[in-house]
Design a protein around this motif. Sequence first.
Motif, PDB file in Angstrom:
ATOM      1  N   ARG A  21       0.914  -1.131   0.342  1.00  9.71           N
ATOM      2  CA  ARG A  21       0.303   0.435  -0.120  1.00  9.71           C
ATOM      3  C   ARG A  21       0.987   1.169   0.108  1.00  9.71           C
ATOM      4  O   ARG A  21       1.726   1.623   0.489  1.00  9.71           O
ATOM      5  N   ALA A  22       0.573   2.430  -0.644  1.00  7.36           N
ATOM      6  CA  ALA A  22       0.907   4.173  -0.326  1.00  7.36           C
ATOM      7  C   ALA A  22       0.064   5.011   0.144  1.00  7.36           C
ATOM      8  O   ALA A  22      -1.614   4.511   0.189  1.00  7.36           O
ATOM      9  N   ILE A  23       0.499   5.918   0.353  1.00 10.88           N
ATOM     10  CA  ILE A  23      -0.380   7.013   1.290  1.00 10.88           C
ATOM     11  C   ILE A  23      -0.580   7.800   0.022  1.00 10.88           C
ATOM     12  O   ILE A  23       0.309   8.113  -0.176  1.00 10.88           O
ATOM     13  N   GLY A  24      -1.495   8.818   0.658  1.00 10.89           N
ATOM     14  CA  GLY A  24      -2.075   9.677  -0.608  1.00 10.89           C
ATOM     15  C   GLY A  24      -3.114  10.242  -0.578  1.00 10.89           C
ATOM     16  O   GLY A  24      -4.445  10.212   0.972  1.00 10.89           O
ATOM     17  N   ALA A  25      -3.522  11.196  -1.262  1.00  9.07           N
ATOM     18  CA  ALA A  25      -5.008  12.284  -1.075  1.00  9.07           C
ATOM     19  C   ALA A  25      -5.476  12.534  -2.664  1.00  9.07           C
ATOM     20  O   ALA A  25      -4.529  12.209  -3.847  1.00  9.07           O
ATOM     21  N   ARG A  26      -5.887  13.574  -2.294  1.00  9.05           N
ATOM     22  CA  ARG A  26      -7.021  14.144  -3.142  1.00  9.05           C
ATOM     23  C   ARG A  26      -6.807  15.713  -2.933  1.00  9.05           C
ATOM     24  O   ARG A  26      -5.884  16.018  -1.889  1.00  9.05           O
ATOM     25  N   SER A  27      -7.689  16.623  -3.601  1.00 12.46           N
ATOM     26  CA  SER A  27      -8.116  18.009  -3.451  1.00 12.46           C
ATOM     27  C   SER A  27      -6.260  18.725  -3.890  1.00 12.46           C
ATOM     28  O   SER A  27      -5.977  19.434  -3.097  1.00 12.46           O
ATOM     29  N   PHE A  28      -5.264  18.628  -4.861  1.00 16.46           N
ATOM     30  CA  PHE A  28      -4.407  19.033  -4.785  1.00 16.46           C
ATOM     31  C   PHE A  28      -4.516  20.195  -5.898  1.00 16.46           C
ATOM     32  O   PHE A  28      -3.227  20.741  -6.034  1.00 16.46           O
ATOM     33  N   LEU A  84      13.452  19.691  15.771  1.00 18.16           N
ATOM     34  CA  LEU A  84      12.404  18.377  15.464  1.00 18.16           C
ATOM     35  C   LEU A  84      12.437  19.045  13.721  1.00 18.16           C
ATOM     36  O   LEU A  84      13.179  19.890  13.639  1.00 18.16           O
ATOM     37  N   PHE A  85      11.937  18.356  12.462  1.00 17.46           N
ATOM     38  CA  PHE A  85      11.206  18.358  11.468  1.00 17.46           C
ATOM     39  C   PHE A  85      10.117  17.901  10.755  1.00 17.46           C
ATOM     40  O   PHE A  85       9.240  16.979  11.182  1.00 17.46           O
ATOM     41  N   ASP A  86       9.379  19.314  10.885  1.00 15.44           N
ATOM     42  CA  ASP A  86       7.930  19.259  10.200  1.00 15.44           C
ATOM     43  C   ASP A  86       8.007  18.732   8.697  1.00 15.44           C
ATOM     44  O   ASP A  86       8.296  19.866   7.844  1.00 15.44           O
ATOM     45  N   LEU A  87       7.704  18.034   7.974  1.00 14.83           N
ATOM     46  CA  LEU A  87       7.821  17.637   6.705  1.00 14.83           C
ATOM     47  C   LEU A  87       6.440  17.853   6.148  1.00 14.83           C
ATOM     48  O   LEU A  87       5.237  17.486   6.498  1.00 14.83           O
ATOM     49  N   SER A  88       6.199  18.424   4.965  1.00 18.43           N
ATOM     50  CA  SER A  88       5.045  19.136   4.390  1.00 18.43           C
ATOM     51  C   SER A  88       5.734  18.384   2.709  1.00 18.43           C
ATOM     52  O   SER A  88       6.547  18.989   1.679  1.00 18.43           O
ATOM     53  N   PHE A  89       5.022  17.384   2.686  1.00 19.33           N
ATOM     54  CA  PHE A  89       4.836  17.341   0.832  1.00 19.33           C
ATOM     55  C   PHE A  89       4.331  17.846  -0.161  1.00 19.33           C
ATOM     56  O   PHE A  89       2.703  17.013   0.022  1.00 19.33           O
ATOM     57  N   ASP A  90       3.987  18.717  -0.803  1.00 16.48           N
ATOM     58  CA  ASP A  90       3.406  19.055  -1.116  1.00 16.48           C
ATOM     59  C   ASP A  90       2.497  18.272  -2.715  1.00 16.48           C
ATOM     60  O   ASP A  90       3.781  18.806  -3.396  1.00 16.48           O
ATOM     61  N   GLY A  91       1.713  18.670  -2.816  1.00 14.45           N
ATOM     62  CA  GLY A  91       1.558  18.302  -4.666  1.00 14.45           C
ATOM     63  C   GLY A  91       0.819  19.847  -5.446  1.00 14.45           C
ATOM     64  O   GLY A  91      -0.409  20.493  -4.826  1.00 14.45           O
ATOM     65  N   LEU A  92       1.087  20.132  -6.615  1.00  7.26           N
ATOM     66  CA  LEU A  92       0.392  20.897  -6.957  1.00  7.26           C
ATOM     67  C   LEU A  92      -0.415  20.874  -8.579  1.00  7.26           C
ATOM     68  O   LEU A  92       0.622  20.408  -8.868  1.00  7.26           O
ATOM     69  N   SER A 136      -7.562  18.843 -11.654  1.00  2.00           N
ATOM     70  CA  SER A 136      -9.066  18.516 -10.991  1.00  2.00           C
ATOM     71  C   SER A 136      -8.897  18.603  -9.312  1.00  2.00           C
ATOM     72  O   SER A 136      -7.526  17.994  -8.908  1.00  2.00           O
ATOM     73  N   SER A 137     -10.105  18.488  -8.643  1.00  2.00           N
ATOM     74  CA  SER A 137      -9.926  18.057  -7.097  1.00  2.00           C
ATOM     75  C   SER A 137     -10.082  16.323  -6.955  1.00  2.00           C
ATOM     76  O   SER A 137      -9.750  15.961  -6.171  1.00  2.00           O
ATOM     77  N   GLN A 138     -10.262  15.823  -8.128  1.00  2.00           N
ATOM     78  CA  GLN A 138     -10.817  14.243  -8.170  1.00  2.00           C
ATOM     79  C   GLN A 138      -8.741  13.580  -8.151  1.00  2.00           C
ATOM     80  O   GLN A 138      -9.101  12.152  -8.513  1.00  2.00           O
TER      81      GLN A 138
END
Length: 199
Positions: free
Chosen positions: A74-81, A147-155, A159-161
């Motif tokens: 499995r992999a982690i992911g999201a939408r609404s980029f 402390l490391f705050d990581l942000s992986f941004d999709g640009l 589409s929101s989907q």
Amino acid sequence: MDVRFIRRSVAACMLTTGAMWFAPSHAATLASWDFDAADGTFSSEVDTLAAGASVGAWSDLDGTLTSFSGTSGRAIGARSFDNGNSLRVSVNPGGAFTLGEIRFEQQASASGPQHWAVRVNGTLVGSGATASTLTAVIVPLALTATLFDLSFDGLDAGSSQGTWRLDNVSLAGASPVPLPAALPLFASALLGLRARRRR
């Protein structure tokens, strides 16, 4: 007393002191995630964690966090980029730690983000084009923090989907070697001898 000898000794001591203060211990994995549970289902729990370190939970800005198929699970992911979504996690090394690299695999769907960016503690440390298949990325660093705050941004998603996924995320580096207590005293003594000689 030989002034040149004192000067050479002071210089050598300062170089040695500086090297030992900044030299890292052996490289080690601070934290890693493969997003696979033991039974093959999705899990965002950390898989490898350095002694004394702790991590927060993965999240995304828009609350669309989900799982997709990964490299071998499995992999982690999201939408609404389309409106600047990002995948985020925090890592506390438990003390000063020099982060040497971030590794991850990334893939976007056809209407997903066209570009990615990685930020550590708000600072941009890497960016590039997304891929249509899971593709490995290495972001080299030399960042020391507690402390490391990581942000992986999709640009630039179409589409929101549209989706973007990460797999096999890992952070590696080393803890700085503590300065031996006797070295500053030795350096101070040599500097004192030099000062007295010059009088």
